[in-house]
Design a protein around this motif. Structure first.
Motif, PDB file in Angstrom:
ATOM      1  N   TYR A  29       0.827  -1.209   0.000  1.00 17.43           N
ATOM      2  CA  TYR A  29       0.000   0.000   0.000  1.00 17.43           C
ATOM      3  C   TYR A  29       0.863   1.262   0.000  1.00 17.43           C
ATOM      4  O   TYR A  29       0.549   2.248   0.672  1.00 17.43           O
ATOM      5  N   GLY A  47      -6.038  -0.263   9.138  1.00 19.06           N
ATOM      6  CA  GLY A  47      -5.121  -1.311   9.547  1.00 19.06           C
ATOM      7  C   GLY A  47      -5.624  -2.080  10.750  1.00 19.06           C
ATOM      8  O   GLY A  47      -6.524  -1.620  11.460  1.00 19.06           O
ATOM      9  N   TYR A 102      -6.901  -2.359   3.358  1.00 18.86           N
ATOM     10  CA  TYR A 102      -5.972  -2.064   4.468  1.00 18.86           C
ATOM     11  C   TYR A 102      -6.234  -2.832   5.765  1.00 18.86           C
ATOM     12  O   TYR A 102      -5.508  -2.666   6.736  1.00 18.86           O
TER      13      TYR A 102
END
Ligand code: PRP
Ligand code: MN
Ligand code: MG
Length: 183
Positions: free
Chosen positions: A2, A159, A168
């Motif tokens: 990413y 995250g 993510y």
């Protein structure tokens, strides 16, 4: 991974590990294992809470049962609408059980306030909330939360289960999203 999408690391993998252990200790102290088969019921809120739920369950030195609910509050947008839908309900009855809701983040509090009312109506013996993250600035509804990992600033984070448009979640740390991703 990413590359360029993550502006900064807000909470490292190690900080998460330490916090999970700390929260697990608090919860184990509050719900001692009496060896009487009264397992604590963890209700993870899909999908965001998955990473936290699985790490937390393994860090907790007492028996737990895993249940999941999937509710949707705002799909792929970055702010809450307050509209909550049940996408997947619990598999078991929680009447008379000690229940701990596991969330990754409390943003406006709308999802959780709805969930607390919904689960409370099913007659659990006790009902508390454990969230890894809370954004104090963003709270629209006050919800009683017994266990909070980190208070974080009002920035969009991803995250460790948290997504932006389903991406993510697989990052092992929590980072802030580069605004270029959503503008
Ligand atoms: C996110 C997050 C919390 C909720 C917090 O879930 O995981 O469950 O929003 O927002 P609130 O406090 O403003 O209600 P989302 O609806 O994005 O679903 P997901 O867990 O599948 O990503
Ligand atoms: Mn969620
Ligand atoms: Mg989400």
């Amino acid at each position: 991974m990413y590359s360029g999408d993550i502006a900064s690391v807000l909470i490292t993998e190690q900080q998460i590990d330490e916090k999970v252990a700390e929260l697990a200790k608090q919860v184990a102290d509050d719900y001692p294992d009496k060896g009487d088969r009264h397992d604590l019921v963890l209700v993870g809120v899909l999908k965001g809470a998955v990473m936290f739920m699985t790490d937390f369950a393994r860090a907790l030195p007492r028996p737990v049962q895993l249940e999941f609910m999937a509710v949707s509050s705002y799909g792929s947008a970055t702010s809450s609408s307050g509209v909550v839908r049940i996408l997947k309900d619990l598999d078991r009855d929680i009447a008379g059980r000690d229940v701990l809701i596991i969330e990754d983040i409390i943003d406006s509090g709308l999802t959780l306030s709805w969930l607390l009312k919904n689960l409370a109506s099913r007659g659990p013996a006790s009902l508390e909330v454990c969230t890894l993250l809370r954004k104090p600035d963003a709270v629209k509804v006050e919800v009683p939360v017994k266990y909070v990992g980190f208070e974080i600033p009002n920035e969009f984070v991803v995250g460790y289960g948290l997504d932006y448009a389903e991406r993510y979640r697989d990052l092992p740390y929590i980072g802030t999203l580069n605004p270029k991703v959503y503008t």
